[in-house]
Design a protein around this motif. Structure first.
Motif, PDB file in Angstrom:
ATOM      1  N   TRP A 124       0.830  -1.206   0.000  1.00  0.00           N
ATOM      2  CA  TRP A 124       0.000   0.000   0.000  1.00  0.00           C
ATOM      3  C   TRP A 124       0.866   1.258   0.000  1.00  0.00           C
ATOM      4  N   MET A 125       1.967   1.218   0.742  1.00  0.00           N
ATOM      5  CA  MET A 125       2.879   2.373   0.734  1.00  0.00           C
ATOM      6  C   MET A 125       3.464   2.583  -0.659  1.00  0.00           C
ATOM      7  N   SER A 126       3.827   1.498  -1.320  1.00  0.00           N
ATOM      8  CA  SER A 126       4.365   1.615  -2.676  1.00  0.00           C
ATOM      9  C   SER A 126       3.325   2.160  -3.640  1.00  0.00           C
ATOM     10  N   LEU A 127       2.093   1.672  -3.526  1.00  0.00           N
ATOM     11  CA  LEU A 127       1.022   2.147  -4.407  1.00  0.00           C
ATOM     12  C   LEU A 127       0.811   3.649  -4.253  1.00  0.00           C
ATOM     13  N   PHE A 128       0.666   4.106  -3.032  1.00  0.00           N
ATOM     14  CA  PHE A 128       0.411   5.527  -2.831  1.00  0.00           C
ATOM     15  C   PHE A 128       1.635   6.383  -3.141  1.00  0.00           C
ATOM     16  N   GLY A 129       2.822   5.835  -2.960  1.00  0.00           N
ATOM     17  CA  GLY A 129       4.018   6.558  -3.394  1.00  0.00           C
ATOM     18  C   GLY A 129       4.034   6.754  -4.897  1.00  0.00           C
ATOM     19  N   PHE A 171       0.673  11.821  -9.889  1.00  0.00           N
ATOM     20  CA  PHE A 171      -0.243  12.951  -9.827  1.00  0.00           C
ATOM     21  C   PHE A 171       0.404  14.235  -9.324  1.00  0.00           C
ATOM     22  N   GLY A 172       1.457  14.139  -8.542  1.00  0.00           N
ATOM     23  CA  GLY A 172       2.122  15.350  -8.046  1.00  0.00           C
ATOM     24  C   GLY A 172       2.618  16.249  -9.168  1.00  0.00           C
ATOM     25  N   PRO A 173       3.444  15.729 -10.083  1.00  0.00           N
ATOM     26  CA  PRO A 173       3.887  16.578 -11.193  1.00  0.00           C
ATOM     27  C   PRO A 173       2.749  16.988 -12.128  1.00  0.00           C
ATOM     28  N   ALA A 174       1.746  16.126 -12.276  1.00  0.00           N
ATOM     29  CA  ALA A 174       0.618  16.477 -13.146  1.00  0.00           C
ATOM     30  C   ALA A 174      -0.155  17.667 -12.576  1.00  0.00           C
TER      31      ALA A 174
END
Length: 142
Positions: free
Chosen positions: A79-84, A90-93
């Motif tokens: 789950w940590m990998s998925l959200f990372g 999405f951060g750069p987008a």
């Protein structure tokens, strides 16, 4: 190096410091975006946020994994990998969309009206025709 630092200071003390550096770096970038900060100072926000991410990632991972029993650490880690990865996507987008939404703000590498010099992004007056790759005598395709 991160494991030694976390072992010495503890994840409870190191994660908030890293998070604060990330917040400060993002705040500097926002000030650059709205035009209240000169570009050389605004560029300092990127390494500041990067330092904070480096300081916060390992302690946060340790804190998350410590909250789960041994049998579920694989699920927590995935789950940590998925959200990372979602954050990396999405951060750069979102950041790029915010920058693109403010075309009147002059930035390095952009013309006075916001387009990329040379006509790559919407400057018809700078358009350059590419040479034809068709063999001699072939009909032109428009």
């Amino acid at each position: 190096m991160a494991d030694r630092t976390v072992g010495r200071l503890g994840p409870d003390r190191l994660a908030p410091v890293g998070g604060g550096l990330v917040a400060a770096g993002v705040a500097v970038q926002v000030l650059l975006l709205v035009g209240d900060l000169p570009l050389p100072l605004g560029l300092l926000g990127v390494p500041l946020a990067s330092l904070g991410m480096g300081m916060a990632f390992t302690p946060l991972a340790m804190l998350v994994l410590d909250q789960h029993e041994q049998a579920n650490t694989g699920v927590a880690s995935s789950w940590m990998s998925l959200f990372g990865l979602l954050g990396f996507a999405f951060g750069p987008a979102v950041g790029g969309s915010l920058v693109a939404a403010n075309p009147e703000q002059p930035r390095a590498g952009r013309g006075a009206r916001g387009g990329v010099p040379g006509g790559c992004a919407g400057g018809g007056e700078h358009a350059v025709a590419a040479p034809s790759a068709a063999p001699p005598g072939a009909p032109a395709i428009a």
